[in-house]
Structures are given as structure tokens and as C-alpha cells.
Write an enzyme that holds these catalytic residues in place. Structure first.
Site, mmCIF file in Angstrom:
data_model
loop_
_atom_site.group_PDB
_atom_site.id
_atom_site.type_symbol
_atom_site.label_atom_id
_atom_site.label_comp_id
_atom_site.label_asym_id
_atom_site.label_seq_id
_atom_site.Cartn_x
_atom_site.Cartn_y
_atom_site.Cartn_z
ATOM 1 N N TRP A 225 0.803 -1.223 0.000
ATOM 2 C CA TRP A 225 0.000 0.000 0.000
ATOM 3 C C TRP A 225 0.837 1.275 0.000
ATOM 4 C CZ3 TRP A 225 1.825 2.434 4.159
ATOM 5 C CH2 TRP A 225 2.334 1.634 5.191
ATOM 6 N N ASN A 226 2.159 1.176 0.261
ATOM 7 C CA ASN A 226 2.896 2.422 0.527
ATOM 8 C C ASN A 226 3.196 3.252 -0.718
ATOM 9 O OD1 ASN A 226 4.725 0.457 -0.225
ATOM 10 N ND2 ASN A 226 6.299 1.085 1.242
ATOM 11 N N LYS B 272 -2.805 -8.535 -7.676
ATOM 12 C CA LYS B 272 -3.584 -8.253 -6.470
ATOM 13 C C LYS B 272 -2.965 -7.066 -5.736
ATOM 14 C CE LYS B 272 -3.421 -9.140 -2.328
ATOM 15 N NZ LYS B 272 -3.898 -7.815 -1.870
ATOM 16 N N GLY C 28 6.482 -6.508 -0.322
ATOM 17 C CA GLY C 28 5.764 -6.442 0.947
ATOM 18 C C GLY C 28 6.658 -6.912 2.079
ATOM 19 N N SER C 29 6.030 -7.429 3.114
ATOM 20 C CA SER C 29 6.795 -7.783 4.315
ATOM 21 C C SER C 29 7.571 -9.091 4.107
ATOM 22 C CB SER C 29 5.846 -7.926 5.501
ATOM 23 O OG SER C 29 4.901 -8.939 5.230
ATOM 24 N N LEU D 52 11.455 -7.198 -0.171
ATOM 25 C CA LEU D 52 10.928 -7.369 1.187
ATOM 26 C C LEU D 52 11.358 -6.212 2.094
ATOM 27 C CD1 LEU D 52 11.538 -11.225 1.257
ATOM 28 C CD2 LEU D 52 9.520 -9.980 0.465
ATOM 29 N N CYS E 272 10.327 0.886 2.489
ATOM 30 C CA CYS E 272 11.312 -0.142 2.853
ATOM 31 C C CYS E 272 12.720 0.430 2.768
ATOM 32 C CB CYS E 272 11.161 -1.381 1.985
ATOM 33 S SG CYS E 272 11.128 -1.006 0.242
ATOM 34 N N GLU F 180 11.620 -2.930 11.506
ATOM 35 C CA GLU F 180 11.381 -1.943 10.456
ATOM 36 C C GLU F 180 10.312 -0.983 10.991
ATOM 37 O OE1 GLU F 180 9.873 -3.513 6.746
ATOM 38 O OE2 GLU F 180 10.939 -1.963 5.647
ATOM 39 N N SER G 112 15.998 5.289 -5.044
ATOM 40 C CA SER G 112 15.025 4.751 -5.998
ATOM 41 C C SER G 112 15.128 5.497 -7.320
ATOM 42 C CB SER G 112 13.601 4.914 -5.456
ATOM 43 O OG SER G 112 13.509 4.271 -4.219
HETATM 44 P P1 ADP Z 1 2.560 -4.629 4.827
HETATM 45 O O1 ADP Z 1 2.937 -5.062 6.203
HETATM 46 O O2 ADP Z 1 3.442 -3.619 4.210
HETATM 47 O O3 ADP Z 1 1.090 -4.362 4.645
HETATM 48 P P2 ADP Z 1 2.175 -7.210 3.684
HETATM 49 O O4 ADP Z 1 3.270 -8.151 3.350
HETATM 50 O O5 ADP Z 1 1.238 -7.597 4.763
HETATM 51 O O6 ADP Z 1 2.911 -5.855 3.926
HETATM 52 O O7 ADP Z 1 1.302 -6.884 2.410
HETATM 53 C C1 ADP Z 1 1.834 -6.743 1.113
HETATM 54 C C2 ADP Z 1 0.885 -7.390 0.135
HETATM 55 O O8 ADP Z 1 0.798 -8.780 0.440
HETATM 56 C C3 ADP Z 1 -0.547 -6.869 0.192
HETATM 57 O O9 ADP Z 1 -1.076 -6.840 -1.119
HETATM 58 C C4 ADP Z 1 -1.253 -7.914 1.032
HETATM 59 O O10 ADP Z 1 -2.629 -8.001 0.767
HETATM 60 C C5 ADP Z 1 -0.551 -9.168 0.563
HETATM 61 N N1 ADP Z 1 -0.659 -10.299 1.494
HETATM 62 C C6 ADP Z 1 -0.761 -10.260 2.837
HETATM 63 N N2 ADP Z 1 -0.829 -11.524 3.344
HETATM 64 C C7 ADP Z 1 -0.758 -12.370 2.281
HETATM 65 C C8 ADP Z 1 -0.754 -13.799 2.136
HETATM 66 N N3 ADP Z 1 -0.834 -14.602 3.193
HETATM 67 N N4 ADP Z 1 -0.659 -14.308 0.901
HETATM 68 C C9 ADP Z 1 -0.547 -13.496 -0.169
HETATM 69 N N5 ADP Z 1 -0.527 -12.155 -0.111
HETATM 70 C C10 ADP Z 1 -0.628 -11.593 1.092
#
Ligand code: ADP
Length: 484
Positions: free
Chosen positions: A157-158, A181, A235-236, A258, A291, A388, A448
Site C-alpha cells: 500500500w505504501n 492483487k 511487501g513484508s 521485502l 522499505c 522496520e 530509488s
Molecule cells: P505490509 O505489512 O506492508 O502491509 P504485507 O506483506 O502484509 O505488507 O502486504 C503486502 C501485500 O501482500 C498486500 O497486497 C497484502 O494483501 C498481501 N498479502 C498479505 N498476506 C498475504 C498472504 N498470506 N498471501 C498473499 N498475499 C498476502
């Protein structure tokens, strides 16, 4: 064109096989403005059924899309670039409304995200290959590049526009189809970007989007489909590991951007004005929700007081508020969870002896606001140093020797980026070589860049996005042996 948010033109549906559509169940989920708590839209809540339709559409479209000409793919990307630029104000207003960043930053992100479209429109026509002859002269060796195949794209989302653009553009250039997605907190910008690709002439089925409140159910469906050949995730680290495990089942190509825990190092000979300016950018871009954000500040003891004083002053002067309003420097955090995390990290550091020089609290609501904060004497075992932060909090630790600071900087499982401030080129190159990171900023707080390979080492990820490396992530190498 106005920069104010206009809900009337928003896309809020799923996009599958070239058709905007509701979820079969009719379900939707709300999107909240983090500055006001207002619900600004309801977006289609897709599930496994829609996920299945999307990956099948991507699978069906792949064969023909693989054969599309480089010029056609380049032209689509170039038209998409032009449309994104023409829609800068509208896209920025959507981004600010759903994510919170100030409008000026949102416009900056539109320009940054658009450049991926232009750069990869140019790269689409330069994929190339190689040929050689075996050492015994009996075989001609022909090396060609092919699209990997249908790709799963999952974004955070960032940076709602740039993270999508950074994946979609090289995939289009390489000839891959996609299921995408976007993050559930910020789906509106992504849906607007997808609509731009439709207007730019991307064929039906090449890019399919499923928004959902249940990420796992949609993405797991794609990962286990046997149709998808690649996952590109930002993402995370925790979710990245889940997806890597899922990718192993079908041995899928994996690109992972990540988490980070960036060190920001100010050496004794640094130009302090430059360092303060770099610190403001490295810490405060996107309210610290990046990140690449500087997470740990290590400042040589001889300049620590000067740096800390000047940096704290600038941080205290920042205007916190609704990003849609003129004069705002710092918007809200994305959600309550993020705010709670920042509050608890600061409380833990204070309990372990840190001093708060400015900030350290949340302003009156509504909105998930947190004041720009500078802390000093932060103990190395504070959660602030090992987590983080993803918020506007800077933790400063003085150091005495270069070996010591390199040891501290590398003492983390992450390795995305490191920032070094020094006027000495030999020292700059030493730190660049010895920091265990994928990217280094020397006398700059921003690394970046669409034409540079963005990515990390250690648990910060696999692969690179942007630059020449960015398109390779979406290409397979084939070698053909031809008897002479
Ligand atoms: P943040 O902590 O920055 O929100 P996330 O890793 O939770 O990072 O989210 C990054 C993306 O991963 C988002 O699009 C989120 O919906 C998706 N996401 C979160 N959990 C899952 C999962 N178990 N499987 C696949 N995608 C996921």
C-alpha cells in the site's frame, strides 16, 4: 485539471479478461481515508472463484501475447506513460485520499511510476539475445529470450502507483500475462492504472486484477494453479516467506522486494548540511513508510551533537496534517496498527534509556497521525533498532570507529539499502563495498530510480526491479544447439 479527490470516476470492480465486473457474491470492502477515517469507496471483494477466472484468462492470453511484436508492446507502454502523465492530478488525488501522503509527494510518485512505463517501453524493443560457436567448431549456439509466462503480481500500500507500474511495465515489455492483487488498503490507484492500460490498448486477458479483503485466499489460488510461472511480490518479509514456500510447490520464478532496516551513517568528515538534508529525505519520504527508509542513524561522535541539533530542528518544523491540504509536509500513517506499532517502539526505546528530542507523541485525531520524532541515546537492543519502523521516527546512535559502525550496520538480517555521508571518496567506496546491502546512497537520501536495479540481499529479497535487470526477471533464457 483539479487535484481534489473526485469519487465519481473511480473504478471499484474486478478486471478479468478485459471486463470490469463485480464479485460473484456481490461482496465489497471499504476503503478508508487515513487522514479523516471517511469511507471513500467500496471495492469488489474477490475470492477464489474470481481468482480462478483471472488466472485462467491470463493462461489463455499468454500464447498470443508471447507472439506480439516488441513494437506493439512498446507502443502500449508508451501510450500508458502518456496517459499516466496526463492524469497526474487525478491519480495523485486518489493516492492521497486512500493512502495519506501529501499531494506533492503523490505527484512525485506519479512521475516516478510513469517513468517505469517509459523506460520499459524502450527496453521492450531491445531484449535481444546472443550467438556463438562451440569451442570445437561443431555447433552453433543460439541464445534467445522468451517471456516467463503468466505472472502473479502482489503489491503493498505504501507506493500504490509505482509498485504496480514497476512490475506491470517489465512484464508487458517481456510479453508476460498477469494476475495482479493490489493491497487492500489502497486498491483505487491500482484500478485506475489498470484502466489506463485498457485505454492504452493492452489486449484482453493480459492484465487481470482481483481486489480482495482476503489476500491469502486469492493469491494461494494463483500460486497453486499450475498456470502461473512466476511470482513478483513487494511487501513484508513474513509474507514473502509464505509465498516462497508456495512458489516451491510449482518451482516458480520468484522476485521478492521485502523489508529493510537501513543504516544511515554520517562519518566524521561529512558535510553536515548535506547529511541533514539527506536524512530528511531518507527518513521522511512517505512519512517513513518505505522499505528504503533510514531506520538506524549512526553518527560519528565528533559531529553527533551538530547533526542531531540541526536534524531535530528541521523535523520539528514539519507541518503534520491532511495530505490533501496545502502546506502539509507529513500525512497520517496508513492505519491504526501502524500507529500502535510506532507508539510501542518509541515507548520501548524510552524504557531502555533513550531521550526524545522532538515529537514522541500523536497529535489530536482524527487520522492516524504521529509527530516527526528524533530520539538519541537509543540502546542497540531497543526494538526500534531491530524492527522496520515504518513511521516518522529517527533513532540516533553515536559511534567512534569505522569498523565499529560497519559491524553495527551489518548486524541485521536485512540488507536493502545503506546511506553514507562523507566527503572522502576512498571512505565512500570502502563503505559501499563493505555494507551488506543491495543499494548504497553516497551523500544522498534517495536511491530509488526507474533505470537502476532496485533490490536487496539477505532477507530483504531476491531479484531486482527497474533498469536492465528489471526485464530479465520476466524473461527465460533458451539455448538452441545447431549442428554445423
Ligand atoms: P505490509 O505489512 O506492508 O502491509 P504485507 O506483506 O502484509 O505488507 O502486504 C503486502 C501485500 O501482500 C498486500 O497486497 C497484502 O494483501 C498481501 N498479502 C498479505 N498476506 C498475504 C498472504 N498470506 N498471501 C498473499 N498475499 C498476502
Amino acid at each position: 485539471m483539479s487535484s481534489s479527490f473526485d469519487p465519481s470516476g473511480l473504478h471499484t470492480e474486478l478486471f478479468i479478461d478485459g471486463v470490469w465486473q463485480k464479485a460473484a457474491s456481490g461482496a465489497t470492502f471499504p476503503v478508508e481515508n487515513p487522514a479523516t477515517h471517511e469511507i471513500i469507496a467500496h471495492v469488489a471483494d474477490g475470492g477464489p472463484e474470481e481468482a480462478g477466472a483471472a488466472i485462467e484468462a491470463a493462461g489463455r492470453a499468454q500464447a498470443e501475447w508471447s507472439k506480439s511484436t516488441p513494437r506493439k508492446r512498446a507502443d502500449i507502454l508508451r501510450r500508458a506513460f502518456d496517459l499516466v502523465i496526463a492524469n497526474t492530478d487525478r491519480l495523485a488525488a486518489i493516492m492521497t485520499a486512500e493512502m495519506g501522503k501529501p499531494l506533492a509527494e503523490a505527484k512525485g510518485e506519479v512521475a516516478y511510476g510513469a517513468e517505469f512505463l517509459r523506460w520499459f517501453s524502450e527496453e521492450a524493443t531491445r531484449i535481444g539475445g546472443d550467438s556463438t560457436t562451440s569451442v570445437d567448431g561443431n555447433t552453433r549456439i543460439l541464445i534467445t529470450k522468451e517471456p516467463v509466462g503468466p505472472c502473479v503480481l502482489v503489491t503493498p500500500w505504501n507506493f500504490p502507483l509505482a509498485m504496480g507500474a514497476r512490475k506491470i511495465a517489465p512484464a508487458v515489455a517481456a510479453g508476460c500475462t498477469m494476475v495482479f492483487k493490489p493491497a487492500e488498503l489502497t486498491p483505487l490507484t491500482s484500478l485506475a492504472l489498470v484502466d489506463i492500460f485498457k485505454q492504452a490498448g493492452l489486449p484482453d486477458g493480459v492484465l487481470n486484477v482481483v481486489t480482495t479483503s482476503n489476500a491469502a485466499s486469492v493469491v494461494e489460488n494463483w500460486m497453486s494453479s499450475g498456470i502461473a510461472r512466476k511470482i513478483s511480490f513487494t511487501g513484508s518479509t513474513g509474507v514473502g516467506k509464505i509465498l516462497l514456500r508456495q512458489a516451491s510447490e510449482n518451482v516458480m520464478r520468484s522476485s521478492m522486494e521485502l523489508g529493510g532496516n537501513a543504516p544511515f551513517i554520517v562519518l566524521a568528515d561529512a558535510d553536515i548540511e548535506k547529511a541533514v538534508d539527506g536524512a530528511m529525505k531518507a527518513k521522511m519520504r512517505n512519512m517513513g513508510e518505505a522499505c528504503t527508509a533510514a531506520n538506524r542513524f549512526f553518527v560519528h561522535r565528533s559531529v553527533a551533537e551538530e547533526f542531531t541539533e540541526k536534524f531535530s530542528k528541521k523535523m520539528s518544523e514539519l507541518q503534520v496534517g491532511n495530505g490533501a491540504l496545502a502546506g502539509t509536509d507529513v500525512g497520517p500513517l496508513i492505519e491504526q496498527k501502524g500507529l500502535d506499532k510506532v507508539e510501542s517502539l518509541v515507548a520501548d526505546a524510552v524504557a531502555k534509556g533513550a531521550r526524545v528530542l522532538t515529537g514522541g507523541s500523536r497529535p489530536e485525531g482524527p487520522g492516524y497521525f504521529y509527530s516527526p520524532t528524533v530520539m538519541t541515546d537509543v540502546a542497540l537492543n531497543s526494538d526500534l533498532m531491530t524492527t522496520e519502523i515504518f513511521g516518522p521516527v529517527a533513532a540516533i546512535t553515536p559511534f567512534d570507529s569505522e569498523d565499529e559502525v560497519l559491524r553495527m550496520a551489518n548486524d541485521t538480517e536485512w540488507g536493502l539499502v545503506g546511506y553514507v555521508f562523507t566527503e572522502n571518496t576512498d571512505k565512500a567506496l570502502r563503505f559501499s563495498a563493505e555494507l551488506e546491502v543491495g543499494m548504497v546512497g553516497i551523500n544522498t537520501g534517495i536511491v530509488s530510480n526507474p533505470i537502476a536495479p532496485f533490490g536487496g540481499v539477505k532477507q530483504s529479497g531476491l531479484g531486482r526491479e527497474g533498469g536492465k535487470a528489471g526485464i530479465d526477471e520476466f524473461l527465460e533464457t533458451k539455448y538452441t544447439a545447431i549442428a554445423i
